[in-house]
Design an enzyme around this catalytic site. Structure first.
Site, PDB file in Angstrom:
ATOM      1  CG  ASP A  81       1.702  -0.136   5.129  1.00  0.00           C
ATOM      2  OD1 ASP A  81       1.559  -0.486   3.934  1.00  0.00           O
ATOM      3  OD2 ASP A  81       0.860   0.547   5.729  1.00  0.00           O
ATOM      4  CE1 TYR A 113      -6.109   4.163   2.116  1.00  0.00           C
ATOM      5  CE2 TYR A 113      -5.101   2.220   3.104  1.00  0.00           C
ATOM      6  CZ  TYR A 113      -5.000   3.390   2.372  1.00  0.00           C
ATOM      7  OH  TYR A 113      -3.776   3.790   1.884  1.00  0.00           O
ATOM      8  CD  GLU A 141       2.973   5.777   4.904  1.00  0.00           C
ATOM      9  OE1 GLU A 141       3.058   4.534   4.904  1.00  0.00           O
ATOM     10  OE2 GLU A 141       2.263   6.415   5.706  1.00  0.00           O
ATOM     11  CG  ASP A 199      -1.717   1.265   1.370  1.00  0.00           C
ATOM     12  OD1 ASP A 199      -2.476   1.586   0.441  1.00  0.00           O
ATOM     13  OD2 ASP A 199      -1.572   1.941   2.398  1.00  0.00           O
TER      14      ASP A 199
END
Length: 621
Positions: free
Chosen positions: A90, A239, A485, A87
């Site tokens: 991670d 999510y 990120e 994703d």
């Protein structure tokens, strides 16, 4: 509609890097080149997807520091789930955002195929799509079964290790008729349908296979309706579906119509337009969660191409909502605009804001081309906008990403001379297995690499990080996961835009001058107000809007008393205490203080222009 981003668990102790001096910023700003190599940026953006691959990697891979990983995903549960994409920083394979990323990659190919050919990267774009769609086909093991996640976010985030060394559980999660998940089933159907159209000229058999699965998944999503995060509690924390599944049902049907031309799908989006919110929602974001703006732009394309048949009236309602969003991005929507930073970047959320920038920029770019082809213009409340001006605004967002910004740095890793070097990404931050064969343990990674001041040993080429804050600030630190990120959903929409701009003469799009947005230090208020219109409807011929205002405490101290003045308010207001009599409002009974950085949410409903909210008086602890 509320803007939600996933929340991640991270260690409490972070080592912050010292920001560059003001003098250095001035020197860098003076060196920024106004022209950018968009073709090179397109190539790098595709390299990011190669770096995110899970499974058995091909011999011709360009990201040489990555190796094979997760080669037994799903095996313990009797299914082959090897492949797909990790994703972000991670190693969880979240099916919902992954599917959205594949949809956007595919939409880019559908719209900008010729431009990708000219950039000599169409094959790699199709490879990036195929890596996702092949995984989705494997995950769709029965007509009403879809394996929607591999790995658990909580356990995964407790380890900082390379994908090749993974020791965390690889539990797989599925949706089915008794545990429905219309969002992820619908989005996966959309991804497969969009990819089917992208592959049609090049691999018709594969395209037909994708369409078969897309149709079954859409039927599954529509027949067994239910929120996916009710069935998959493991996904809910990371999510969550704030917008519900209605937008994904319409989105999937729209893509099936785009891929097949089957009038039944056009009939579906027309007959369900009101019930599922397609013509009711006027939104200020387009994201992995909220598809309405993308849906509305995609269905506007049907009108432009003259294929609306007997559904023109409904499609024009979709188009009106699409243009609400586009005008809001262009700052020409009569006050109902998307917020911008002082440096001119669209700003929706402090958490990974760049994903909203790239998705909005994509919609602006394709709509500019739709208008140019039809020789039309965008008529906004604050003026008419030509297609070249829309493209110019889109270019301004891309140029900001690549380095034309107050920090004079690129937010794409590996592009330009100054870019983030401490990315919140496990694989990038730990030496490659080919450079250091010894296993890096779960906690060893935190001790040796997560908190390291050293730059990433592996350059994550093409990764678009979360981006700057509301005032164009950015801290290059691995602990800064909200801004440092990269994600699949942030990178996917901009790939096609890079290809499109690479084919556009540099002087053909007029420069966009960003509005002057006062920063906190300039206006002196202890609160930063972010205004969003989350819904609209018509009653007795009058348009009404649901306004959500978040007031964030930016003064650095807890506020113990607050008095607000709300002018030009005609409807009900929630989240504060007071009356319309004197326009003065205070904390509601359940709020006694607003800590530094905390938010107060205010909601009101009215027709006409937005109310004006200002701070009259406040006290700090």
């Amino acid at each position: 509609m509320a803007q939600l981003m996933r929340k991640k668990t991270t260690p409490a102790t972070c080592l912050l890097l010292v920001a560059p001096s003001f003098l250095l910023l001035l020197l860098l700003a003076a060196a920024v080149d106004a022209s950018f190599d968009y073709a090179a940026a397109f190539d790098k953006s595709l390299q990011f997807f190669e770096a995110q691959r899970s499974g058995k990697l091909p011999a011709d891979r360009r990201v040489q520091w990555r190796g094979d990983s997760a080669l037994t995903d799903g095996f313990s549960q009797g299914v082959d789930l090897v492949g797909g994409y990790y994703d972000s920083g991670d190693h969880v394979k979240f099916g919902f955002p992954m599917a959205y990323a594949v949809t956007m990659l595919s939409w880019g190919v559908v719209e900008f195929e010729k431009e990708m050919i000219a950039a000599n990267n169409l094959r790699r774009a199709l490879d990036a799509i195929r890596w996702g769609t092949t995984y989705f086909v494997k995950a769709h093991t029965e007509p009403n079964v879809l394996w929607s996640q591999v790995g658990d976010g909580d356990s995964d985030h407790l380890c900082w290790e390379r994908a090749e060394d993974m020791t965390t559980p690889r539990t797989a999660f599925r949706i089915d008729a008794t545990h429905p998940g219309s969002e992820v089933a619908g989005e996966t159907a959309a991804a497969l349908a969009a990819a089917a159209k992208a592959f049609k000229p090049y691999d018709s058999m594969y395209s037909d296979l994708l369409l078969l699965h897309a149709k079954q998944l859409f039927s599954f999503a529509d027949t067994f309706r239910g929120r996916y995060d009710d069935s998959l509690q493991s996904a809910k924390k990371f999510y969550p579906s704030a917008s519900g599944y209605q937008d994904e049902l319409l989105w999937a049907a729209a893509w099936l119509y785009e891929a097949t031309g089957d009038q039944r799908y056009l009939q579906y989006v027309s007959q369900n337009a009101e019930a599922l919110g397609g013509t009711g929602w006027a939104v200020l974001e387009f994201s992995w969660d909220n598809k309405y703006a993308g849906l509305q732009v995609l269905l506007s394309k049907v009108l432009f191409e003259g294929g609306s048949a007997g559904y023109a009236a409904t499609l024009k309602q979709y188009q009106a909502k699409a243009e609400f969003f586009l005008c809001a991005c262009l700052q020409k929507n009569g006050g109902h605009n998307v917020k911008m930073t002082p440096g001119g970047l669209l700003y929706v959320s402090d958490w990974s804001n760049m994903q909203y920038v790239t998705s909005s920029t994509f919609l602006l770019t394709v709509y500019a081309d739709y208008l140019a082809e039809s020789r039309g213009t965008l008529k906004c409340p604050d003026g008419e906008v030509k297609p070249s001006e829309i493209l110019g605004f889109a270019r301004s967002q891309v140029d900001y990403v690549l380095g034309k910004n107050p920090k004079a740095m690129s937010y794409m890793v590996g592009y330009g001379s100054a870019y983030p070097t401490h990315v919140h990404h496990r694989g990038a931050s730990i030496p490659s297995i080919y450079a250091m064969n010894a296993t890096v343990g779960c906690m060893d990674g935190f001790d040796k690499y997560y908190n390291s001041r050293d730059a990433d040993p592996n350059v994550l080429h093409g990764a678009l990080v979360g981006g700057p804050d509301a005032n164009d600030g950015f801290v290059d630190d691995r602990c800064n996961y909200q801004h440092a990120e990269p994600t699949l959903v942030g990178n996917a929409p901009i790939c096609g835009v890079f290809a499109r701009l690479a084919a556009e003469p540099a002087d053909n799009s007029p420069p966009y001058a960003p509005p002057q947005v006062p920063s906190q230090s300039e206006n002196g208020s202890p609160l930063e107000f972010v205004h969003t219109v989350t819904n609209s409807w018509k009653t007795n011929g009058v348009d009404y809007y649901r306004h959500v205002v978040t007031a964030r405490n930016t003064c650095g101290h807890a506020i113990t008393y607050l008095k607000l003045q709300v002018k030009e308010l005609s409807g009900p207001i929630y989240g504060v205490a007071g009356t319309h009599d004197n326009d003065m409002y205070e904390f509601p009974a359940w709020v006694t203080r607003l800590d530094a950085g905390a938010q107060l949410t205010i909601v009101y409903i009215q027709g006409g222009p937005a109310a004006k909210i200002s701070v009259v008086e406040y006290k700090t602890a």
